[in-house]
Every structure is written in C-alpha cells, then in structure tokens.
Design an enzyme around this catalytic site. Structure first.
Site, PDB file in Angstrom:
ATOM      1  N   ASN A   1      39.026  46.673  25.067  1.00 14.94           N
ATOM      2  CA  ASN A   1      39.513  47.406  26.439  1.00 14.94           C
ATOM      3  C   ASN A   1      38.701  48.277  27.187  1.00 14.94           C
ATOM      4  O   ASN A   1      39.030  48.690  28.222  1.00 14.94           O
ATOM      5  CB  ASN A   1      40.903  47.803  26.428  1.00 14.94           C
ATOM      6  CG  ASN A   1      42.024  46.723  25.637  1.00 14.94           C
ATOM      7  OD1 ASN A   1      42.325  47.110  24.463  1.00 14.94           O
ATOM      8  ND2 ASN A   1      42.248  45.693  26.253  1.00 14.94           N
TER       9      ASN A   1
ATOM     10  N   ILE B   1      37.578  50.976  31.571  1.00 15.47           N
ATOM     11  CA  ILE B   1      38.902  50.779  30.882  1.00 15.47           C
ATOM     12  C   ILE B   1      39.859  49.805  31.378  1.00 15.47           C
ATOM     13  O   ILE B   1      40.352  50.036  32.662  1.00 15.47           O
ATOM     14  CB  ILE B   1      39.616  52.140  30.787  1.00 15.47           C
ATOM     15  CG1 ILE B   1      38.692  53.271  30.356  1.00 15.47           C
ATOM     16  CG2 ILE B   1      40.890  52.317  29.755  1.00 15.47           C
ATOM     17  CD1 ILE B   1      39.227  54.723  30.480  1.00 15.47           C
ATOM     18  N   CYS B   2      40.169  48.887  30.773  1.00  9.59           N
ATOM     19  CA  CYS B   2      41.284  48.105  31.310  1.00  9.59           C
ATOM     20  C   CYS B   2      42.639  48.370  30.802  1.00  9.59           C
ATOM     21  O   CYS B   2      43.168  48.307  29.592  1.00  9.59           O
ATOM     22  CB  CYS B   2      41.029  46.374  30.573  1.00  9.59           C
ATOM     23  SG  CYS B   2      42.165  45.645  30.963  1.00  9.59           S
ATOM     24  N   LEU B   3      43.382  49.147  31.750  1.00 10.64           N
ATOM     25  CA  LEU B   3      44.444  49.809  31.331  1.00 10.64           C
ATOM     26  C   LEU B   3      45.475  49.559  32.702  1.00 10.64           C
ATOM     27  O   LEU B   3      44.867  49.725  33.671  1.00 10.64           O
ATOM     28  CB  LEU B   3      44.440  51.336  30.965  1.00 10.64           C
ATOM     29  CG  LEU B   3      45.493  51.876  30.655  1.00 10.64           C
ATOM     30  CD1 LEU B   3      46.080  51.575  29.373  1.00 10.64           C
ATOM     31  CD2 LEU B   3      45.112  53.643  30.434  1.00 10.64           C
TER      32      LEU B   3
ATOM     33  N   ASP C   1      44.612  41.242  26.839  1.00  9.00           N
ATOM     34  CA  ASP C   1      43.934  41.460  27.986  1.00  9.00           C
ATOM     35  C   ASP C   1      42.575  42.265  27.977  1.00  9.00           C
ATOM     36  O   ASP C   1      42.453  43.405  28.506  1.00  9.00           O
ATOM     37  CB  ASP C   1      45.015  42.464  28.790  1.00  9.00           C
ATOM     38  CG  ASP C   1      44.808  42.537  30.328  1.00  9.00           C
ATOM     39  OD1 ASP C   1      43.681  41.923  30.801  1.00  9.00           O
ATOM     40  OD2 ASP C   1      45.097  43.605  30.907  1.00  9.00           O
TER      41      ASP C   1
END
Length: 148
Positions: free
Chosen positions: A77, A84-86, A117
């Site tokens: 992520n 950052i994929c959050l 994701d």
C-alpha cells in the site's frame, strides 16, 4: 482556522504522543511537518525508523493532509514515491480525524497490509501468494533503508 487547529494538534501530540510515533513542524512552517514512525515490533518493519512528511492544505481539517513516506519501504500500500493508499487520507477523511489518528492508522497498515486495495500490485500478489518471501524482502529493505 487551519493554523489554529494545527497548533492544537501539535500541543496534543506533544502532551500525549501516539505509541511509537512522533511528529512536528519542519523549521517554522506549521503547514509542513515531519513524522517519525517506528516499525511495529510484530511486523517485518521492526527496528526500522521511517520518516514521513506531512503537508497540511490551507483548508485543513476540511481537506486531508498529504502524507508520504520519505524512507523507502516494501509494502503493497506504499509505492516508490512514498504515496500511501489509506482510505482516511482520501475518501474516508473526516475533520474529526487528527494527525495522531493518521499516524496510528499508518502503523497498523504496516502491521496489517491491505492487499485487496494495493498501490503496488506485485507486492500485494507476493503478500497473498508467498508471505515468507514478502516478509524476508520487507525485512531486508527495512535493514537497508530504515536502520540508520
């Protein structure tokens, strides 16, 4: 509005810092912070010290801060630019959230990646199909880039 809120968060962070994280302004710029995240002990990032930059938008807290890793990290992520994929940094952002909560969410992302994701599909695939190889690679990157 934003600077008042940012100042309050800084005071709260100094009074009650989240576990294994610290953060504060770079020089005198209240809208640009640097944070330090210690690699969680129960993860392949244990022992690492990860630098994270935080940029607050002028309309904070109505828009999320831009948060990015400055230390290279092997994670499904987090990409090579440090993005950052959050969800809480994007569509799930709420003005009720604080930098303290964001840092804690990043720590738990290090412990529990979300391979469904991913920002880096190859790492997500490795995480799902060859966990041992993923952990070995993440550990070696941590030793190489996050241990002084």
């Amino acid at each position: 509005m934003a600077s008042k809120r940012i100042l309050k968060e800084l005071k709260d962070l100094q009074k009650d810092p989240p576990t294994s994280c610290s953060a504060g302004p770079v020089a005198e710029d209240m809208f640009h912070w640097q944070a330090t995240i210690m690699g969680p002990t129960d993860s392949p990032y244990a022992g690492g010290v990860f630098l994270v930059s935080i940029h607050f938008p002028p309309d904070y807290p109505f828009k999320p801060p831009k948060v990015a890793f400055r230390t290279k990290v092997f994670h499904p992520n987090i990409n090579s630019n440090g993005s950052i994929c959050l969800d809480i940094l994007k569509e799930q952002w709420s003005p009720a959230l604080t930098i303290s909560k964001v840092l804690l969410s990043i720590c738990s992302l290090l412990t529990d990646p979300n391979p469904d994701d991913p920002l880096v599909p190859e790492i997500a695939h490795m995480y799902k199909t060859d966990r041992a190889k993923y952990e070995t690679t993440a550990r070696s990157w941590t030793q190489k880039y996050a241990m002084g």
